[in-house]
Write a protein that holds these residues in place. Structure first.
Motif, PDB file in Angstrom:
ATOM      1  N   ALA A 233       0.815  -1.217   0.000  1.00 47.40           N
ATOM      2  CA  ALA A 233       0.000   0.000   0.000  1.00 47.40           C
ATOM      3  C   ALA A 233       0.846   1.263   0.000  1.00 47.40           C
ATOM      4  O   ALA A 233       0.515   2.250  -0.668  1.00 47.40           O
ATOM      5  CB  ALA A 233      -0.944  -0.009   1.205  1.00 47.40           C
ATOM      6  N   GLY A 234       1.950   1.266   0.756  1.00 48.64           N
ATOM      7  CA  GLY A 234       2.798   2.449   0.773  1.00 48.64           C
ATOM      8  C   GLY A 234       3.405   2.746  -0.579  1.00 48.64           C
ATOM      9  O   GLY A 234       3.529   3.907  -0.983  1.00 48.64           O
ATOM     10  N   ALA A 235       3.778   1.702  -1.303  1.00 51.24           N
ATOM     11  CA  ALA A 235       4.346   1.894  -2.633  1.00 51.24           C
ATOM     12  C   ALA A 235       3.286   2.333  -3.629  1.00 51.24           C
ATOM     13  O   ALA A 235       3.569   3.116  -4.544  1.00 51.24           O
ATOM     14  CB  ALA A 235       5.013   0.604  -3.108  1.00 51.24           C
ATOM     15  N   VAL A 236       2.061   1.845  -3.464  1.00 50.93           N
ATOM     16  CA  VAL A 236       0.963   2.284  -4.336  1.00 50.93           C
ATOM     17  C   VAL A 236       0.827   3.801  -4.292  1.00 50.93           C
ATOM     18  O   VAL A 236       0.643   4.461  -5.321  1.00 50.93           O
ATOM     19  CB  VAL A 236      -0.360   1.612  -3.923  1.00 50.93           C
ATOM     20  N   LEU A 237       0.949   4.370  -3.091  1.00 57.70           N
ATOM     21  CA  LEU A 237       0.817   5.817  -2.909  1.00 57.70           C
ATOM     22  C   LEU A 237       2.152   6.542  -2.996  1.00 57.70           C
ATOM     23  O   LEU A 237       2.178   7.778  -2.936  1.00 57.70           O
ATOM     24  CB  LEU A 237       0.173   6.103  -1.548  1.00 57.70           C
ATOM     25  N   ASP A 238       3.251   5.790  -3.122  1.00 52.92           N
ATOM     26  CA  ASP A 238       4.602   6.356  -3.028  1.00 52.92           C
ATOM     27  C   ASP A 238       4.725   7.207  -1.765  1.00 52.92           C
ATOM     28  O   ASP A 238       5.267   8.319  -1.778  1.00 52.92           O
ATOM     29  CB  ASP A 238       4.952   7.179  -4.276  1.00 52.92           C
ATOM     30  N   ALA A 239       4.221   6.655  -0.667  1.00 50.89           N
ATOM     31  CA  ALA A 239       4.242   7.347   0.621  1.00 50.89           C
ATOM     32  C   ALA A 239       5.609   7.198   1.279  1.00 50.89           C
ATOM     33  O   ALA A 239       6.346   6.244   1.003  1.00 50.89           O
ATOM     34  CB  ALA A 239       3.164   6.765   1.531  1.00 50.89           C
ATOM     35  N   PRO A 240       5.981   8.122   2.157  1.00 48.42           N
ATOM     36  CA  PRO A 240       7.241   7.968   2.889  1.00 48.42           C
ATOM     37  C   PRO A 240       7.254   6.658   3.669  1.00 48.42           C
ATOM     38  O   PRO A 240       6.238   6.238   4.223  1.00 48.42           O
ATOM     39  CB  PRO A 240       7.250   9.180   3.835  1.00 48.42           C
ATOM     40  N   VAL A 241       8.406   6.002   3.706  1.00 46.13           N
ATOM     41  CA  VAL A 241       8.545   4.734   4.408  1.00 46.13           C
ATOM     42  C   VAL A 241       8.852   5.012   5.873  1.00 46.13           C
ATOM     43  O   VAL A 241       9.781   5.746   6.195  1.00 46.13           O
ATOM     44  CB  VAL A 241       9.658   3.869   3.786  1.00 46.13           C
ATOM     45  N   ALA A 242       8.061   4.414   6.761  1.00 43.24           N
ATOM     46  CA  ALA A 242       8.262   4.579   8.203  1.00 43.24           C
ATOM     47  C   ALA A 242       8.590   3.221   8.809  1.00 43.24           C
ATOM     48  O   ALA A 242       7.985   2.203   8.438  1.00 43.24           O
ATOM     49  CB  ALA A 242       7.002   5.148   8.854  1.00 43.24           C
ATOM     50  N   PRO A 243       9.536   3.159   9.743  1.00 45.48           N
ATOM     51  CA  PRO A 243       9.904   1.866  10.324  1.00 45.48           C
ATOM     52  C   PRO A 243       8.791   1.291  11.191  1.00 45.48           C
ATOM     53  O   PRO A 243       8.101   2.017  11.906  1.00 45.48           O
ATOM     54  CB  PRO A 243      11.139   2.190  11.158  1.00 45.48           C
ATOM     55  N   THR A 244       8.640  -0.026  11.112  1.00 46.75           N
ATOM     56  CA  THR A 244       7.703  -0.721  11.993  1.00 46.75           C
ATOM     57  C   THR A 244       8.426  -1.488  13.089  1.00 46.75           C
ATOM     58  O   THR A 244       7.799  -1.942  14.043  1.00 46.75           O
ATOM     59  CB  THR A 244       6.838  -1.708  11.193  1.00 46.75           C
ATOM     60  N   VAL A 245       9.738  -1.655  12.964  1.00 48.17           N
ATOM     61  CA  VAL A 245      10.533  -2.361  13.962  1.00 48.17           C
ATOM     62  C   VAL A 245      11.838  -1.599  14.184  1.00 48.17           C
ATOM     63  O   VAL A 245      12.168  -0.670  13.459  1.00 48.17           O
ATOM     64  CB  VAL A 245      10.842  -3.812  13.518  1.00 48.17           C
ATOM     65  N   GLY A 246      12.574  -2.055  15.203  1.00 45.49           N
ATOM     66  CA  GLY A 246      13.854  -1.435  15.530  1.00 45.49           C
ATOM     67  C   GLY A 246      13.807  -0.599  16.787  1.00 45.49           C
ATOM     68  O   GLY A 246      14.825  -0.046  17.206  1.00 45.49           O
ATOM     69  N   HIS A 247      12.632  -0.527  17.431  1.00 46.28           N
ATOM     70  CA  HIS A 247      12.465   0.323  18.617  1.00 46.28           C
ATOM     71  C   HIS A 247      12.501  -0.459  19.916  1.00 46.28           C
ATOM     72  O   HIS A 247      12.539   0.136  20.995  1.00 46.28           O
ATOM     73  CB  HIS A 247      11.108   1.037  18.541  1.00 46.28           C
ATOM     74  N   TRP A 248      12.451  -1.785  19.842  1.00 41.92           N
ATOM     75  CA  TRP A 248      12.290  -2.607  21.048  1.00 41.92           C
ATOM     76  C   TRP A 248      13.569  -2.616  21.866  1.00 41.92           C
ATOM     77  O   TRP A 248      14.677  -2.592  21.319  1.00 41.92           O
ATOM     78  CB  TRP A 248      11.878  -4.022  20.646  1.00 41.92           C
ATOM     79  N   PRO A 249      13.464  -2.681  23.215  1.00 40.26           N
ATOM     80  CA  PRO A 249      14.672  -2.583  24.050  1.00 40.26           C
ATOM     81  C   PRO A 249      15.620  -3.763  23.931  1.00 40.26           C
ATOM     82  O   PRO A 249      16.806  -3.629  24.210  1.00 40.26           O
ATOM     83  CB  PRO A 249      14.103  -2.479  25.481  1.00 40.26           C
ATOM     84  N   SER A 250      15.134  -4.945  23.519  1.00 38.04           N
ATOM     85  CA  SER A 250      16.041  -6.077  23.352  1.00 38.04           C
ATOM     86  C   SER A 250      16.938  -5.842  22.136  1.00 38.04           C
ATOM     87  O   SER A 250      16.674  -4.981  21.306  1.00 38.04           O
ATOM     88  CB  SER A 250      15.247  -7.373  23.181  1.00 38.04           C
ATOM     89  N   ASP A 251      17.980  -6.620  22.034  1.00 36.40           N
ATOM     90  CA  ASP A 251      18.951  -6.417  20.962  1.00 36.40           C
ATOM     91  C   ASP A 251      18.312  -6.617  19.596  1.00 36.40           C
ATOM     92  O   ASP A 251      17.626  -7.602  19.347  1.00 36.40           O
ATOM     93  CB  ASP A 251      20.126  -7.390  21.120  1.00 36.40           C
ATOM     94  N   ASP A 252      18.528  -5.684  18.701  1.00 37.21           N
ATOM     95  CA  ASP A 252      18.077  -5.773  17.320  1.00 37.21           C
ATOM     96  C   ASP A 252      19.251  -5.369  16.454  1.00 37.21           C
ATOM     97  O   ASP A 252      19.587  -4.185  16.376  1.00 37.21           O
ATOM     98  CB  ASP A 252      16.876  -4.843  17.080  1.00 37.21           C
ATOM     99  N   PRO A 253      19.896  -6.331  15.799  1.00 35.02           N
ATOM    100  CA  PRO A 253      21.124  -5.995  15.072  1.00 35.02           C
ATOM    101  C   PRO A 253      20.898  -5.236  13.777  1.00 35.02           C
ATOM    102  O   PRO A 253      21.864  -4.790  13.162  1.00 35.02           O
ATOM    103  CB  PRO A 253      21.728  -7.379  14.777  1.00 35.02           C
ATOM    104  N   TYR A 254      19.623  -5.083  13.356  1.00 39.23           N
ATOM    105  CA  TYR A 254      19.353  -4.516  12.037  1.00 39.23           C
ATOM    106  C   TYR A 254      18.993  -3.040  12.045  1.00 39.23           C
ATOM    107  O   TYR A 254      19.084  -2.375  11.023  1.00 39.23           O
ATOM    108  CB  TYR A 254      18.213  -5.285  11.367  1.00 39.23           C
ATOM    109  N   GLY A 255      18.533  -2.519  13.168  1.00 37.49           N
ATOM    110  CA  GLY A 255      18.139  -1.118  13.217  1.00 37.49           C
ATOM    111  C   GLY A 255      16.726  -0.887  12.700  1.00 37.49           C
ATOM    112  O   GLY A 255      16.014  -1.828  12.319  1.00 37.49           O
ATOM    113  N   PRO A 256      16.275   0.365  12.653  1.00 33.41           N
ATOM    114  CA  PRO A 256      14.912   0.681  12.204  1.00 33.41           C
ATOM    115  C   PRO A 256      14.704   0.299  10.738  1.00 33.41           C
ATOM    116  O   PRO A 256      15.551   0.582   9.882  1.00 33.41           O
ATOM    117  CB  PRO A 256      14.818   2.200  12.408  1.00 33.41           C
ATOM    118  N   ARG A 257      13.552  -0.317  10.454  1.00 28.37           N
ATOM    119  CA  ARG A 257      13.219  -0.704   9.088  1.00 28.37           C
ATOM    120  C   ARG A 257      11.739  -1.064   9.027  1.00 28.37           C
ATOM    121  O   ARG A 257      11.115  -1.330  10.063  1.00 28.37           O
ATOM    122  CB  ARG A 257      14.085  -1.875   8.609  1.00 28.37           C
ATOM    123  N   ASP A 258      11.213  -1.115   7.847  1.00 27.14           N
ATOM    124  CA  ASP A 258       9.801  -1.440   7.633  1.00 27.14           C
ATOM    125  C   ASP A 258       9.700  -2.853   7.081  1.00 27.14           C
ATOM    126  O   ASP A 258      10.061  -3.098   5.926  1.00 27.14           O
ATOM    127  CB  ASP A 258       9.172  -0.445   6.658  1.00 27.14           C
TER     128      ASP A 258
END
Length: 311
Positions: A233-258
């Motif tokens: 849906a975001g690509a259909v509208l060419d909307a800005p990409v916002a991260p859905t993960v990467g905020h949790w306090p446990s270790d996340d080696p990848y960083g913010p991303r959708d």
């Protein structure tokens, strides 16, 4: 009619009630869902049917599908081959079409897929929820091909929308002002220093003379979905990409991303009018994923081009 559809990975909801603080977190998840106020939910990481019923009751939604042949009422949940269930819920007034509930635990999926046809004010829509493998590589691309098969075939099926924890970024392309086509989502990994966990998210080349490795996001699964007729849906509208993960306090080696997506079949593309990630302090404290919501203007669906019969 405006239909709000949301996808949400609930972080092992109901799986560990004995853990300290989990009941409070479960309550936060439910409160987030009440605030989002979607008409249809695609959910991931549920502890099976009982957890789905609990959440549906808590926010006043339906998750049961009756049958037209006397078969007992079923719950719209695929329990998942590894205990990470996926489920669907919908608002009162939306009707699940009897006999259309399908689950695919044993059909190539690491987790599973659940699908049902919903009658939304006389228009029938397929709604689905899935959770692709967290370990990438060829299996995730194979699962993506199966998702395409489950949603876009056979001819004459109702238009559809699938919510997913995709465990990878999209492979959708958008057309730029100069006429060229480019990725909608930027590569979140290319500027990261190499670490071992990137084998599940990236492709790479290695120069044996210099010992230098170059890596980039593995978009094969996302490209399969886009090429096969499921459009994010975001690509259909060419909307800005916002991260859905990467905020949790446990270790996340990848960083913010959708990596959480809502994809529509071709018939619903004109109906996509808004998409967004629900990011509040409560949502940030409820799960390691944030809900994503799409608004569909069903008046834009060409009903003459849509068969409302069948499954």
């Amino acid at each position: 009619m405006i239909l709000r559809v949301a996808t949400y990975n609930m972080l092992e909801y109901g799986m560990h009630p004995e853990w300290p603080g989990e009941w409070d977190r479960y309550d936060r998840v439910v409160r987030v869902m009440r605030e989002v106020d979607a008409d249809v939910w695609a959910l991931q990481e549920l502890a099976g049917e009982s957890a789905l019923r609990t959440v549906a009751d808590a926010i006043g939604m339906e998750c049961g599908v009756g049958a037209d042949d006397g078969i007992a009422r079923r719950v719209a949940c695929d329990p998942g081959g590894r205990g990470f269930g996926v489920g669907l819920m919908w608002r009162h007034g939306i009707a699940a079409v009897p006999g259309t509930l399908c689950t695919y635990t044993d059909d190539l999926y690491f987790h599973g897929l659940v699908k049902v046809v919903l009658d939304v004010g006389g228009l029938r829509l397929q709604a689905a929820s899935t959770h692709l493998t967290p370990f990438g590589g060829p299996q995730i691309a194979t699962e993506a091909r199966r998702v395409v098969s489950n949603l876009v075939r056979p001819d004459g099926r109702p238009p559809g929308i699938v919510g997913s924890d995709s465990n990878g970024i999209t492979g959708d392309r958008v057309r730029r002002l100069d006429g060229s086509w480019d990725w909608h989502a930027a590569d979140p990994y290319v500027d990261q220093a190499w670490h071992d966990a990137l084998v599940w998210q990236c492709r790479w080349s290695f120069d044996a003379k210099t010992g230098r490795r170059v890596h980039w996001a593995d978009r094969e699964a996302g490209e399969v979905l886009w090429t096969g007729g499921l459009y994010e849906a975001g690509a259909v509208l060419d909307a800005p990409v916002a991260p859905t993960v990467g905020h949790w306090p446990s270790d996340d080696p990848y960083g913010p991303r959708d990596i959480d997506h809502l994809r529509v079949t071709r018939e619903l593309v004109p109906a996509v009018r808004a998409v967004g990630v629900y990011r509040t302090e409560l949502a940030l404290a409820a799960s390691d994923h944030l809900p994503k919501v799409v608004e569909l203007d069903l008046s834009r669906v060409d009903t003459n081009a849509v068969s409302t019969a069948g499954h």
